[in-house]
Design an enzyme around this catalytic site. Structure first.
Site, PDB file in Angstrom:
ATOM      1  N   ASP A 173       0.851  -1.152  -0.022  1.00  0.00           N
ATOM      2  CA  ASP A 173      -0.027   0.177   0.092  1.00  0.00           C
ATOM      3  C   ASP A 173       1.051   1.234  -0.155  1.00  0.00           C
ATOM      4  OD1 ASP A 173       0.835   0.600   2.551  1.00  0.00           O
ATOM      5  OD2 ASP A 173      -0.879  -0.346   3.596  1.00  0.00           O
ATOM      6  N   ASP A 204      -7.848  -7.485   1.351  1.00  0.00           N
ATOM      7  CA  ASP A 204      -6.886  -7.335   2.409  1.00  0.00           C
ATOM      8  C   ASP A 204      -7.368  -6.896   3.629  1.00  0.00           C
ATOM      9  OD1 ASP A 204      -5.133  -4.857   3.453  1.00  0.00           O
ATOM     10  OD2 ASP A 204      -6.309  -4.544   1.683  1.00  0.00           O
ATOM     11  N   CYS A 253     -13.581 -26.784   9.138  1.00  0.00           N
ATOM     12  CA  CYS A 253     -12.378 -26.222   8.527  1.00  0.00           C
ATOM     13  C   CYS A 253     -11.109 -27.246   8.568  1.00  0.00           C
ATOM     14  CB  CYS A 253     -11.764 -25.119   9.612  1.00  0.00           C
ATOM     15  SG  CYS A 253     -10.208 -24.265   9.080  1.00  0.00           S
ATOM     16  N   CYS A 282      -7.839 -26.355   8.433  1.00  0.00           N
ATOM     17  CA  CYS A 282      -6.479 -25.974   8.642  1.00  0.00           C
ATOM     18  C   CYS A 282      -5.772 -26.709   9.892  1.00  0.00           C
ATOM     19  CB  CYS A 282      -6.583 -24.460   9.322  1.00  0.00           C
ATOM     20  SG  CYS A 282      -7.295 -24.418  11.116  1.00  0.00           S
ATOM     21  N   CYS A 286      -7.481 -26.625  13.445  1.00  0.00           N
ATOM     22  CA  CYS A 286      -8.735 -27.356  13.573  1.00  0.00           C
ATOM     23  C   CYS A 286      -8.594 -28.646  13.407  1.00  0.00           C
ATOM     24  CB  CYS A 286      -9.827 -26.795  12.369  1.00  0.00           C
ATOM     25  SG  CYS A 286     -10.136 -25.323  12.635  1.00  0.00           S
ATOM     26  N   HIS A 299      -5.967 -20.250  11.805  1.00  0.00           N
ATOM     27  CA  HIS A 299      -7.339 -20.589  11.662  1.00  0.00           C
ATOM     28  C   HIS A 299      -8.010 -19.606  10.856  1.00  0.00           C
ATOM     29  CE1 HIS A 299     -11.464 -21.669  11.673  1.00  0.00           C
ATOM     30  NE2 HIS A 299     -11.855 -20.705  12.432  1.00  0.00           N
TER      31      HIS A 299
END
Length: 382
Positions: A90, A272, A311, A313, A316, A342
């Site tokens: 940015d 984002d 999930c 991930c 999890c 997560h």
């Protein structure tokens, strides 16, 4: 080098392919924020393992510490932080207006006081282009004036008009830099649409931005800064018919799950937000059937189930809610990492699934059902 191909549409929602110097990005895409050349608490390998295709760096923070020239010497952000996929930086515009203790806005640029040591600095459009070239991201953002949320019409008008004037200076300096630095990075410049909460000002800003150059993408800034969510959605609907169809559309600083799906349905491609890691560090997590919850709640004390049964991930798959609550209540740093893993995977996967549903032609019905369930879970807990 900078190509965007729309591969499927459903209504205003789009699935695309964005080609950048450091790789291909499939859209819609959520981009984790690496403010200071790191996605907080995670290694680049872990971030890549979550499915992230592109990450962000922040010009304001990296300019102040460690300094853009040092980053250049270390091989740009890609070499410095060990991330080999695409990066977007940015412009620092939001930070100089929101983080600095004192700032003075003039046509030349913004003079601001560092939040670190109180030293004073000047960001001009030209200077920001030079800093972002040193950082070496694939996509760099134009320097804009980001007014506070729900600013008056007068303030919003001044901000978008100055942003357009600064855009011309950014474009000119951006075009000059490759000749001065022939061995430097290959980059593209995205402009930013401003205009506050006023649809007509947003459209004027968009039209002026489109007419100001031949762009490879376009960003919408100054949203999710305090205005009600329905206002943001209405502004996206107003902009959507006039946004160039051939350009990727980036909604800056937006990344809560409901906002992501609502914006995809209104034609946005890129997102984002610091929320996944910031929330994780504060114990807040997203669960598909429950909305946003805090892991320190007493109901999780003896809960042997996974954080989010839906999930995939690492967190999890591996740990119970009871253990995650224990870590957080005990102040263990591991809790921040596991909850951030997560939350980031949750958003990356949500964007990926949205892409799949667009391609399948049922995004609208799927997203409405997903949002209804997400909000119902939150409402059920009061």
């Amino acid at each position: 080098m900078f190509e965007f191909e729309i591969q499927a549409t459903e209504g205003a929602a789009r699935a695309g392919r964005l080609t950048l110097p450091h790789g291909v990005v499939q859209t819609p895409v959520f981009m984790p924020v690496g403010t200071q050349a790191t996605v907080k608490t995670l290694t680049p390998e872990e971030v890549e393992g979550l499915g992230a295709q592109i990450i962000l760096g922040n010009t304001y923070h990296l300019y102040l510490r460690p300094g853009h020239e040092l980053v250049r010497e270390m091989g740009g952000l890609h070499g410095f932080q060990g991330w080999r996929k695409p990066i977007l930086t940015d412009s620092g515009g939001f930070q100089v207006f929101s983080l600095s203790d004192i700032n003075t806005i003039a046509e030349e640029g913004v003079t601001f006081q560092s939040h670190i040591d109180g030293s004073r600095h000047l960001f001009t459009p030209e200077r920001v282009m030079e800093i972002e070239r040193a950082l070496g991201a694939d996509i760099i953002m134009a320097f804009d004036q980001c007014p506070p949320g729900q600013s008056s019409r007068e303030v919003a008008t001044q901000a978008y008009e100055r942003t357009l004037r600064w855009l011309e200076r950014c474009r000119t300096r951006f075009a000059q830099l490759p000749a001065e630095d022939p061995g430097g990075p290959v980059q593209t410049l995205f402009p930013i649409v401003q205009g506050g909460i006023y649809p007509d000002l947003r459209l004027e800003s968009l039209r002026g931005t489109v007419n100001a150059g031949d762009w490879d993408g376009i960003a919408i800034g100054g949203l999710s800064v305090g205005e009600p969510k329905p206002t943001m959605y209405a502004l996206l609907e107003a902009l959507q018919p006039e946004l160039p169809e051939t350009l990727p559309r980036y909604l800056m600083g937006v990344g809560y799950p409901d906002d992501l799906l609502e914006a995809i349905g209104r034609g946005v491609d890129m997102f984002d937000c610091v929320a996944p890691t910031r929330n994780g560090r504060n114990g807040a997590v997203w669960i598909a059937g429950e909305g946003q919850v805090n892991i320190k709640q007493n109901r999780f004390r003896t809960d042997a189930g996974p954080l989010d049964p839906e999930c995939d991930c690492y967190t999890c798959r591996t740990y119970t809610r009871a253990y995650l609550r224990h870590l957080f209540v005990a102040g263990e740093g591991l809790s921040m990492r596991l909850l951030s893993i997560h939350n980031l995977r949750f958003l990356v996967r949500l964007a990926d699934t949205a892409r799949e549903r667009i391609a399948a032609g049922d995004f609208a019905s799927w997203s409405r059902a997903w949002l209804d369930r997400f909000h119902a879970g939150r409402a059920a807990r009061g």
